[in-house]
Write an enzyme that holds these catalytic residues in place. Structure first.
Site, short mmCIF file in Angstrom:
data_model
loop_
_atom_site.label_atom_id
_atom_site.label_comp_id
_atom_site.label_asym_id
_atom_site.label_seq_id
_atom_site.Cartn_x
_atom_site.Cartn_y
_atom_site.Cartn_z
N ARG A 80 36.54 34.15 47.01
CA ARG A 80 38.45 35.49 45.75
C ARG A 80 39.26 34.23 46.16
O ARG A 80 39.80 34.98 47.52
CB ARG A 80 38.36 36.68 46.08
CG ARG A 80 36.84 37.07 44.93
CD ARG A 80 36.48 36.52 43.71
NE ARG A 80 35.47 37.18 43.43
CZ ARG A 80 35.30 36.52 41.42
NH1 ARG A 80 36.25 35.48 41.14
NH2 ARG A 80 34.13 37.55 41.07
N ALA A 92 29.27 40.59 38.24
CA ALA A 92 30.70 41.02 36.76
C ALA A 92 30.92 40.17 35.97
O ALA A 92 31.36 38.66 36.68
CB ALA A 92 31.75 42.19 37.86
N GLU A 161 31.20 29.84 41.88
CA GLU A 161 29.74 30.98 41.79
C GLU A 161 29.15 30.28 42.18
O GLU A 161 27.53 30.74 43.12
CB GLU A 161 29.58 30.95 40.15
CG GLU A 161 30.15 32.31 39.33
CD GLU A 161 30.38 32.35 38.63
OE1 GLU A 161 29.33 32.28 37.34
OE2 GLU A 161 30.97 33.23 37.26
#
Length: 220
Positions: A80, A92, A161
């Site tokens: 992140r 999510a 990802e």
């Protein structure tokens, strides 16, 4: 004070509720790729002064705590950039497909990020991620009855990802990780603690997956 009887006021059910205020003006001050920043001027009361607040206008999100038959939960590690850390999270994603059912969106994220499908869904918790600065509403689901998505149907993960790593962990160990300050992602923290609380009655008290989500801006 300890031992003081509850007053009727304190005994009332605690529940958040809509509270419409007089909106004087609204302006989009920044248009982003995913969310915008809005500046609203409003009054707390008819006789009150004008107040101005800037906030992120967010489409909301869903998150999923996958739990296998052994009672383990799946965490995924992802970089992140705003915090400059690899965080252990739960699957999510944004509710950025117009008109998409919330559970359908959650199932899509579970498949894309964890290569899993679930046969049993319940609502674990609803929360606002940062209500002082964002309209982002998040619903967390508990997903059980898991099966793997066939290889030929799996989503091709890119960018951050593409670095996702999986780790199955006993729920009690996940709770310890939260309480010891080793997990920081809000959806993971809320989902893990909610699941631990719900485990006390075998998850029988959880809401159905299609329960109304009236706090989400699209539902008001």
């Amino acid at each position: 004070m300890p031992g003081t009887p509850e007053t009727p006021q304190a005994a009332r059910q605690v529940s958040d509720a809509p509270s419409p205020r007089r909106l004087l003006s609204t302006e989009k001050v920044y248009e982003g790729r995913i969310w915008d920043v809005v500046s609203d001027s409003f009054q707390l009361s008819e006789a009150g002064e004008s107040l101005t607040r800037d906030y992120i206008d967010h489409p909301g999100a869903v998150a999923v705590l996958p739990m296998n038959d052994a009672g383990e939960v799946l965490l995924i590690r992802q970089y992140r950039h705003p915090v400059g850390m690899d965080l252990w999270e739960i699957p999510a994603g944004l509710l950025d497909v117009e008109g998409e059912d919330f559970v359908v969106g959650a199932a899509r994220e579970l498949a894309e990020e964890a290569d899993l499908a679930a046969g049993e869904w319940n609502v674990l918790a609803d929360f606002f991620n940062s209500p002082g600065s964002s309209s982002e509403a998040i619903r967390i689901y508990l997903a059980r009855g898991l099966t793997e998505v066939p290889h030929h149907e799996r989503h091709e993960r890119t960018d951050e990802e593409a670095e996702i790593e999986f780790h199955w962990i006993p729920l009690d160990d996940a709770v310890a990780s939260v309480l010891e300050g080793r997990l920081h992602n809000p959806s993971a923290v809320v989902g893990i603690l909610a699941a631990a609380a719900a485990k006390a009655d075998g998850f029988a008290g959880l809401r159905p997956a299609d329960s109304p989500w009236t706090a989400h801006p699209s539902q008001r």
